[in-house]
Each structure stands twice: as structure tokens, then as C-alpha cells.
Design a protein around this motif. Structure first.
Motif, PDB file in Angstrom:
ATOM      1  N   SER A 109     114.204  84.117  72.372  1.00 24.70           N
ATOM      2  CA  SER A 109     114.663  83.661  71.055  1.00 24.70           C
ATOM      3  C   SER A 109     115.255  82.260  71.113  1.00 24.70           C
ATOM      4  CB  SER A 109     115.714  84.625  70.500  1.00 24.70           C
ATOM      5  OG  SER A 109     116.927  84.492  71.206  1.00 24.70           O
ATOM      6  N   GLY A 110     115.729  81.858  72.294  1.00 23.31           N
ATOM      7  CA  GLY A 110     116.373  80.562  72.421  1.00 23.31           C
ATOM      8  C   GLY A 110     117.866  80.610  72.139  1.00 23.31           C
ATOM      9  N   ILE A 111     118.380  81.783  71.787  1.00 23.48           N
ATOM     10  CA  ILE A 111     119.801  81.956  71.470  1.00 23.48           C
ATOM     11  C   ILE A 111     120.320  83.143  72.284  1.00 23.48           C
ATOM     12  CG2 ILE A 111     121.482  82.466  69.646  1.00 23.48           C
ATOM     13  CD1 ILE A 111     120.083  79.809  69.220  1.00 23.48           C
ATOM     14  N   LYS A 112     121.466  82.952  72.942  1.00 17.99           N
ATOM     15  CA  LYS A 112     122.078  84.060  73.673  1.00 17.99           C
ATOM     16  C   LYS A 112     122.434  85.174  72.710  1.00 17.99           C
ATOM     17  CE  LYS A 112     125.203  81.727  76.157  1.00 17.99           C
ATOM     18  NZ  LYS A 112     126.358  81.502  77.010  1.00 17.99           N
ATOM     19  N   GLY A 113     122.164  86.419  73.112  1.00 21.36           N
ATOM     20  CA  GLY A 113     122.554  87.568  72.310  1.00 21.36           C
ATOM     21  C   GLY A 113     121.662  87.859  71.128  1.00 21.36           C
ATOM     22  N   VAL A 114     120.538  87.166  71.000  1.00 19.53           N
ATOM     23  CA  VAL A 114     119.587  87.424  69.920  1.00 19.53           C
ATOM     24  C   VAL A 114     118.247  87.761  70.550  1.00 19.53           C
ATOM     25  CG1 VAL A 114     118.370  86.438  67.934  1.00 19.53           C
ATOM     26  CG2 VAL A 114     120.774  85.878  68.332  1.00 19.53           C
ATOM     27  N   ARG A 115     117.709  88.919  70.146  1.00 17.07           N
ATOM     28  CA  ARG A 115     116.419  89.331  70.712  1.00 17.07           C
ATOM     29  C   ARG A 115     115.553  89.992  69.647  1.00 17.07           C
ATOM     30  NH1 ARG A 115     114.937  94.131  72.567  1.00 17.07           N
ATOM     31  NH2 ARG A 115     116.155  95.938  72.002  1.00 17.07           N
ATOM     32  N   TRP A 116     114.254  90.008  69.902  1.00 12.63           N
ATOM     33  CA  TRP A 116     113.308  90.644  69.007  1.00 12.63           C
ATOM     34  C   TRP A 116     113.106  92.074  69.465  1.00 12.63           C
ATOM     35  CZ3 TRP A 116     111.257  90.433  64.433  1.00 12.63           C
ATOM     36  CH2 TRP A 116     110.083  91.128  64.133  1.00 12.63           C
TER      37      TRP A 116
END
Length: 166
Positions: A109-116
Motif C-alpha cells: 500500500s505504501g503506508i504502514k498499517g494499511v493493507r488490502w
């Protein structure tokens, strides 16, 4: 072989068995030895007689492995290392280094703590604080998950970072 050099052929020094005289180096005899493990090594006579060299190097490697197994990998050593790390890097039970750590190369995602979440077809946001996992929520839009994660960072991380600056 020179007449003044004592013949050591066949003698055993530690794991080394003397095979043959090689040469004289600055007045010191050099002998070819065969180790119990099968490796050959050239050794100065003083090193053999004084016990400085006892193998081709395999003995030191074995002893090092035993030391590491007994000392470096013990639970007590791990606990002490963690305690030292916590002492230096911890603020209120939170690792300062974790707050500023770079994003994992596996992060898509490119952001820590964000996932698909593939099974739910939604973006998920989460945060870990003081060794506790906090699920923030699921979102249809990636931007909403990112916003929620950043708000959670403000809520949880900012007080720790500010406290550390003082």
C-alpha cells in the motif's frame, strides 16, 4: 631436512599429525600437518610445541559454535538483551525505533498499517502500540484507510514522540 632440525614426522599435536618437513623460515622449521578432519596445514615448529596450534581451525570453529549455543542463544542472554534494548529505546512501553521505522519492502500500500484484504475486497487500517494490536477498521477507499491510520498515529504515537523530545 637440515641436520639441526628434530624430526617430528608422525608426532601428534592436538588434532594435528606431522606429515613432513616443508622448509626453514627465518631459522624456524615449517611442517606440513594433517588434521583429524582431513585438512592440511603448514605450521611453525614453535606453534606446535607450545600448543598454540592444535588443529587446522576446525577446533576453534567447534568451540565457537559451542560457546554461541551455550551463551549467545540462551534465554537468559535474550532476556538481558531485550531489557537493554527496552531501557534505551522504550518510552512508556513503546519502542521509539518502531515509530520511525521505514516501510517494509513487502508493503504493497505504501503506508504502514494499511493493507488490502483480498477476501473482503476492502482496505484495512491497524496500528500496534505498546505491544498491543489495534484494529482501526475496513474501508472501501484507500485514502480513507490512510486517513484513519494517520489519525491513529497522531493519537498514539505523537504523545510518545513529544515526551521523548523533552
Amino acid at each position: 631436512m637440515n641436520n639441526h632440525i628434530t624430526d617430528l614426522t608422525g608426532q601428534v599435536f592436538g588434532r594435528l599429525t606431522v606429515k613432513e618437513f616443508i622448509r626453514s623460515k627465518n631459522g624456524n622449521a615449517v611442517w606440513k600437518c594433517v588434521c583429524e578432519c582431513g585438512n592440511e596445514k603448514e605450521v611453525l615448529v614453535q606453534q606446535l610445541k607450545r600448543g598454540y596450534v592444535k588443529s587446522c581451525g576446525c577446533l576453534a570453529k567447534e568451540n565457537g559454535n559451542k560457546y554461541a549455543k551455550n551463551n549467545l542463544h540462551s534465554d537468559e542472554v535474550k532476556k538481558k538483551a531485550l531489557a537493554r534494548k527496552l531501557e534505551v529505546d522504550s518510552v512508556d512501553g513503546t519502542m521509539k525505533s518502531a515509530l520511525t521505522r521505514k516501510i517494509s519492502s513487502r508493503n504493497k500500500s505504501g503506508i504502514k498499517g494499511v493493507r488490502w484484504n483480498e477476501s473482503r475486497k476492502k482496505w484495512e487500517a491497524s496500528i500496534t502500540f505498546q505491544r498491543k494490536y489495534h484494529f482501526i477498521g475496513r474501508f472501501v477507499k484507500k485514502e480513507d484507510a490512510i486517513k484513519a491510520r494517520l489519525e491513529a498515529e497522531e493519537k498514539y504515537f505523537k504523545p510518545v514522540i513529544e515526551k521523548n523530545k523533552r
